[in-house]
Motif scaffolding. Structure first.
Motif, PDB file in Angstrom:
ATOM      1  N   GLY A 140       0.836  -1.185   0.000  1.00 11.47           N
ATOM      2  CA  GLY A 140       0.000   0.000   0.000  1.00 11.47           C
ATOM      3  C   GLY A 140       0.874   1.239   0.000  1.00 11.47           C
ATOM      4  O   GLY A 140       0.473   2.295  -0.457  1.00 11.47           O
ATOM      5  N   ALA A 141       2.088   1.085   0.529  1.00  8.24           N
ATOM      6  CA  ALA A 141       3.034   2.198   0.589  1.00  8.24           C
ATOM      7  C   ALA A 141       4.448   1.651   0.690  1.00  8.24           C
ATOM      8  O   ALA A 141       4.675   0.542   1.166  1.00  8.24           O
ATOM      9  CB  ALA A 141       2.731   3.087   1.784  1.00  8.24           C
ATOM     10  N   ALA A 168      -6.686  -0.901   5.570  1.00  5.17           N
ATOM     11  CA  ALA A 168      -6.534  -2.154   6.316  1.00  5.17           C
ATOM     12  C   ALA A 168      -6.365  -3.303   5.321  1.00  5.17           C
ATOM     13  O   ALA A 168      -7.046  -3.358   4.301  1.00  5.17           O
ATOM     14  CB  ALA A 168      -7.744  -2.394   7.207  1.00  5.17           C
ATOM     15  N   GLY A 169      -5.428  -4.190   5.600  1.00  3.49           N
ATOM     16  CA  GLY A 169      -5.133  -5.321   4.729  1.00  3.49           C
ATOM     17  C   GLY A 169      -3.999  -5.055   3.757  1.00  3.49           C
ATOM     18  O   GLY A 169      -3.537  -5.984   3.097  1.00  3.49           O
ATOM     19  N   GLN A 170      -3.556  -3.815   3.672  1.00  4.38           N
ATOM     20  CA  GLN A 170      -2.423  -3.508   2.794  1.00  4.38           C
ATOM     21  C   GLN A 170      -1.119  -3.636   3.568  1.00  4.38           C
ATOM     22  O   GLN A 170      -1.095  -3.652   4.794  1.00  4.38           O
ATOM     23  CB  GLN A 170      -2.545  -2.093   2.217  1.00  4.38           C
ATOM     24  N   THR A 181       5.133  10.050   7.390  1.00  3.65           N
ATOM     25  CA  THR A 181       3.776   9.567   7.676  1.00  3.65           C
ATOM     26  C   THR A 181       3.176   9.021   6.388  1.00  3.65           C
ATOM     27  O   THR A 181       3.260   9.671   5.343  1.00  3.65           O
ATOM     28  CB  THR A 181       2.879  10.700   8.216  1.00  3.65           C
ATOM     29  N   ILE A 182       2.600   7.830   6.482  1.00  4.20           N
ATOM     30  CA  ILE A 182       1.929   7.225   5.329  1.00  4.20           C
ATOM     31  C   ILE A 182       0.539   6.790   5.755  1.00  4.20           C
ATOM     32  O   ILE A 182       0.293   6.521   6.925  1.00  4.20           O
ATOM     33  CB  ILE A 182       2.712   6.017   4.774  1.00  4.20           C
ATOM     34  N   THR A 183      -0.361   6.715   4.785  1.00  3.55           N
ATOM     35  CA  THR A 183      -1.721   6.257   5.040  1.00  3.55           C
ATOM     36  C   THR A 183      -2.041   5.133   4.061  1.00  3.55           C
ATOM     37  O   THR A 183      -1.813   5.270   2.853  1.00  3.55           O
ATOM     38  CB  THR A 183      -2.729   7.410   4.860  1.00  3.55           C
TER      39      THR A 183
END
Length: 102
Positions: free
Chosen positions: A22-23, A41-43, A36-38
């Protein structure tokens, strides 16, 4: 026939392929980039050590820890539950960052 078998194995996930990150966080110049990363859920988050020295990604509450990541190596973790996860480098405690899971 061989390609059909390979396609079936891949489709069923039998090779244990990990989810796409995801990141991605780079460890470079003794910082986490981005800080900071966003993700959802599940990534997963993949940490890449671009420095020549070892770093870690260690949860502030010690619930997860990458261990030592050598320069040029990577480590990843899947975040299943929403929340805010603060972490730091165990070797360089001034390196701090956050994963936000929605």
């Amino acid at each position: 026939m061989k390609s059909l078998l390979i396609t079936a194995v891949l489709a069923l996930g039998l090779l244990g392929a990990s989810p796409a990150p995801g990141a991605i966080v780079h460890m470079r110049d003794f910082t986490f980039d981005p800080e900071t990363i966003t993700i959802r859920a599940g990534q997963s988050v993949e940490w890449i050590n671009d420095d020549a020295v070892m770093h870690s990604a260690t949860a502030d509450d010690t619930s997860w820890d990458s261990g030592e990541i050598d320069g040029g190596r990577t480590w990843s973790r899947v975040f299943e539950k929403p929340g805010t996860y603060a972490y730091y480098c165990d070797d360089h405690t001034y390196m701090k960052a956050t994963v936000v899971v929605k």
